[in-house]
Design an enzyme around this catalytic site. Structure first.
Site, mmCIF file in Angstrom:
data_model
loop_
_atom_site.group_PDB
_atom_site.id
_atom_site.type_symbol
_atom_site.label_atom_id
_atom_site.label_comp_id
_atom_site.label_asym_id
_atom_site.label_seq_id
_atom_site.Cartn_x
_atom_site.Cartn_y
_atom_site.Cartn_z
ATOM 1 C CD GLU A 9 0.611 1.501 2.817
ATOM 2 O OE1 GLU A 9 0.974 1.490 4.004
ATOM 3 O OE2 GLU A 9 -0.379 2.143 2.410
ATOM 4 C CG ASP A 105 -2.758 0.242 3.741
ATOM 5 O OD1 ASP A 105 -2.921 -0.648 2.886
ATOM 6 O OD2 ASP A 105 -2.197 0.047 4.830
ATOM 7 C CE1 TYR A 331 -6.320 0.729 5.787
ATOM 8 C CE2 TYR A 331 -7.562 2.463 6.887
ATOM 9 C CZ TYR A 331 -6.395 2.015 6.285
ATOM 10 O OH TYR A 331 -5.319 2.865 6.194
#
Length: 856
Positions: A9, A105, A331
């Protein structure tokens, strides 16, 4: 054998993947070896666009061209990143590339970014998915051992496209319809709406209405001070018959067991108890308090806002940097507060890193030294065991709770360090035992009247030890011991008069909670149960929704408060009047978010969802079309004051206060402030009102002013400072009917109220010889008549707490003082300097703020 193209990303993630795989050579914007080509997007590279034949330009926004529901959507490159899109398209089409790996992501937006790139390139090459929860080198390598197939991600891909297209349909059609409606009378009045942002705004507006409509109710509390042989303690009178919601009076949300609504009753209690002795009874029992759950994004944003004042957007940015750049957090865009059941080994490795052992070179030793004793304790006592409060597969979806990784921290900025520390302490605390208290409830009965005292003593800190004193602030102490059959002497009995307060405004912390729990606001019990776990937006999007509402000037951020503007009230009046509940009711938008979740799980089809969205879009536009004028249904009435022009009836409408018999009209919103009917009645009757706060200039800065009607019956601002020519031509002001507030600090003449100011009698009129003048409102702080009298008599007011800085927009407290040359200025409260910590260098003394900083 061909190569696999890995698309991340962001460039930094591509670099991390290349490093983890090893042996790749860096080219301009990609890495390559015999097996892989690694490159990246730069966030979103493409956006939805209406196909050319269906597009309507902004100047042509009208109901004639609505609704816009194209049979398909086009993708349009985002101009500033178009060169990166061309590079990726070229790499995808390379003949030696025979497969793609989506390394964007791990979430809905990451899936959308990659799929739009693949769609734009028209590729048919097979796709695999790299799903990373952590950005450490080992986690990346592990991720490549369990790549998912493209087919496994079809539900998430469909949900991502549905979210994108539904937001486009509702946002474009809703915004164009409301803009067309508001622009009928001329001009172009952009009125943006959104599938998530508008219901969020409705929550804030509803709270503001309650604040404005709130009528304070006086009540009294009776407090007593008691003495026994071992010492003194305080108690508060309570109604032992108070039964909460079962009690008739307690249906009032402000009712409490210690509140007395009748002053005479409070006086009678006091009279009965003064000088009497009390009989003491008490109950003591143990109480435990478990550690809070691990963080998900919303709880992290909420608590970081409450603790540090970080905006939701800033918290997300910091968490993303700690995940992506520093690799020290997992994350962050998650809605789970639990870990997978097979994560015990990883947790133990993380705890080992927090002890400082094997943390590697260059790590932050000072930071790790804070955690080492607690990490050692958890490992030594074997507290990492299967526990459904921590490890629970049923409560982990694609992502798990935010915790530290095995990567040791180094070179963190101060804000990053604060957030990292926040997450690590929560992580450590969750493995500790519960905090244990001994809670004592004492009733002292004086002349049959019960007074309640509570003591809470921390017996064993448990998880609170991780937080030290910070976690134990506010805990009540122990009570002085009472011997068997000992009586308590009633030393004092005081009555405390106060009044109920309105609900507080939303902060980002409380608004995030409201968005997350939007389903809880629903009154229907069956629907509430069906909406459990649904909310407005997702953890990853809520921060941006709040920022968008501020950017569109629907809300203002004042300190930690979020304040809806007149534009927000106007929008909600319009939508409610048109009956467009789909854009205002949180439960309906929560339904859409829930259905997107069903699409991810394969329980609902993309086609079914989009048909529902298209139908909702048609209804929104149709309702707006049914009203031919700018007057919409609403709770509008007729003013008591007659029209100043013809004596006719003045009616409130959606946009104006309008005379029924002539062309006289006043706009409801002036300089960002919406006028209430009562204020307009005062203006029509007295031809002036104010000074009023709540106005905003074109830069968005607040100001106060009076409003007056001129000879043409038009409104004008009156700042209480006429021009020199006005003063020269003005008639003398007659103050004979007023009582002077005191002597002018410049010339000793009397000072009176005059318009929006307090003025020396010699500072107005044609024979002006003094210039002393002080506003009735200074930096949005009303200066009451009594405070001005105190200023003129003593040279200083009481401490005033509602000043708002015109530069930072933060509230501050100060005294108003008369300074040199008779000017009014600020003096700030003196604060005792903090004692320096042991070993700390002595700071250079700061210059004292000028006592007479001009108040302007």
């Amino acid at each position: 054998m061909g190569k696999k193209l890995i698309i991340a990303e962001k460039p930094s993630v591509a670099a991390d993947i290349a490093k983890a795989l090893g042996g790749l050579t860096k080219h301009d914007d990609y890495f390559e070896n015999d097996e892989y080509v690694v490159s990246s997007a730069i966030g979103h590279l493409l956006e939805l666009a209406c196909p050319e034949e269906y597009e309507v330009k902004r100047g042509k926004w009208s109901f004639t061209h609505l609704p816009v529901i194209p049979p398909h959507f086009a993708l349009r490159p985002i101009e500033k990143t178009e060169s990166r899109l061309k590079l990726l398209t070229k790499l995808i089409k390379r003949k030696d590339v025979d497969a793609l790996i989506n390394a964007c992501d791990a979430g809905r937006e990451g899936e959308l970014i990659f799929n739009y790139i693949a769609q734009h390139s028209k590729t048919a090459k097979p796709i695999q998915r790299l799903w990373l929860q952590s950005m450490t080198q080992q986690a990346i390598r592990d991720g490549f051992t369990r790549l998912r197939s493209g087919a496994d991600m079809s539900g998430l891909a469909d949900a991502a496209v549905c979210r994108s297209e539904s937001d486009w349909l509702v946002g474009i059609n809703g915004t164009r319809a409301m803009t067309a409606f508001n622009s009928k009378t001329g001009g172009f009045h952009l009125t943006t709406v959104g599938r998530v942002q508008t219901p969020t705004l409705a929550i804030v507006v509803e709270r503001e209405k309650k604040i404005r409509e709130f009528k304070p109710r006086p009540y009294w509390e009776v407090e007593a001070s008691f003495a026994v042989q071992a010492g003194e303690y305080a108690g508060k009178w309570i109604d032992e018959n108070f039964k909460g919601k079962e009690d008739g009076e307690a249906r009032d949300e402000h009712a409490r067991a210690d509140r007395i609504w009748d002053q005479a009753k409070a006086e009678a209690i006091r009279a009965a108890c003064v000088g009497q002795v009390g009989e003491v009874s008490e109950e003591s029992k143990p109480e435990t308090r478990l550690s809070p759950l691990l963080f998900d994004l919303t709880s992290l944003q909420r608590e970081a806002n409450a603790r540090f004042g970080f905006s939701a957007k800033n918290t997300l940015g910091l968490a993303q940097a700690l995940y992506e750049k520093h690799k020290v957090l997992t994350y962050p865009r998650t809605d789970s507060r639990y870990l997978p059941e097979d994560y015990l080994g990883t947790v133990k490795a993380t705890l080992s890193m927090l002890t400082g052992e094997g943390a590697g070179k260059g790590h932050d030793e000072v930071l790790l030294s804070r955690y080492a004793p607690f990490a050692h304790q958890v490992l030594a006592r074997n507290w990492v065991v299967p526990n459904k409060r921590i490890f629970n597969n049923a409560k982990v979806s694609d992502h798990f709770a935010i915790i530290p990784t095995t990567q040791a921290p180094k070179n963190l900025s101060e804000p990053e360090q604060k957030l990292y520390d926040f997450v690590v302490k929560r992580f450590l605390a969750v493995f500790f035992p519960a905090a244990e208290y001994q809670v004592t409830t004492r009733i002292t009965r004086v002349a049959s009247h019960p007074f309640k005292t509570e003591g809470k003593v921390l017996v064993h800190p448990g998880w609170l030890a991780v937080y030290g004193k910070e976690g134990q602030e506010g805990e009540e102490g122990n009570l002085p011991k009472v011997e068997a059959k000992e009586k308590a002497a009633t030393e004092e009995v005081n009555i405390k008069a106060t009044e109920t307060r309105p609900p507080p405004r939303y902060s980002e912390a409380t608004l995030l909670s409201a968005m997350e729990g939007a389903g809880k606001m629903v009154e229907d019990e069956e629907l509430k149960a069906a909406m459990a776990g649904r909310g407005l937006g997702t953890p990853a999007t809520r921060a941006q929704i709040i920022e968008n509402l501020i950017a569109e000037q629907y809300m203002l951020r004042e300190g930690r408060e979020l304040i809806p503007t007149a534009k927000a009230f106007s929008l909600l009046t319009l939508l409610n009047g048109l009956g467009v509940n789909e854009l205002t009711a949180p439960e309906l938008t929560g339904e859409w978010e829930w259905k997107l979740g069903r699409i991810e799980k394969g329980e609902m089809s993309r086609q079914e969802f989009m048909q529902e969205i298209a139908e909702m879009t048609r209804l929104i536009v149709e309702r707006a079309k049914t009203y031919d004028s700018d007057t919409i249904p609403g709770d509008f009435g007729i003013l008591k004051a007659p029209c100043p022009k013809c004596g006719g009836l003045v009616r409130e409408t959606y946009k104006k206060f309008q005379c029924s018999d002539c062309d006289f009209a006043l706009w409801k919103i002036v300089a960002g402030r919406q006028f209430e009917p009562e204020e307009i009645e005062t203006l029509l009757t007295e031809r002036t009102i104010g000074p009023l706060t709540g106005f905003r200039n074109k830069m968005g800065r607040p100001f106060a002013a009076s409003m007056k009607l001129n000879d043409k019956h038009e409104t004008e601002f009156d700042f209480g400072q006429g021009s020199a020519s006005d003063e020269a031509n003005a008639e003398p002001v007659d103050f004979s009917g007023q009582e002077s507030l005191g002597k002018c600090p410049k010339c000793a003449s009397p000072v009176y109220e005059h318009g929006a100011s307090y003025v020396c009698e010699k500072s107005v009129g044609p024979s002006k010889s003094c210039d002393f003048r002080s506003g009735k409102i200074i930096l949005l702080q009303p200066i009451e008549r009594g405070q001005m009298q105190k200023l003129l008599q003593d040279g200083r007011t009481d401490l005033l707490k509602e000043f708002v800085s015109s530069r930072t927009r933060r509230k501050f407290s100060a005294f108003l003082v008369v300074g040199p040359e008779g000017k009014v200025g600020f003096e700030f409260e003196k604060r005792e300097p903090k004692a320096p910590k042991a070993g700390a260098k002595k700071a250079a003394p700061k210059k004292k703020a000028a006592a007479t900083e001009e108040a302007g």
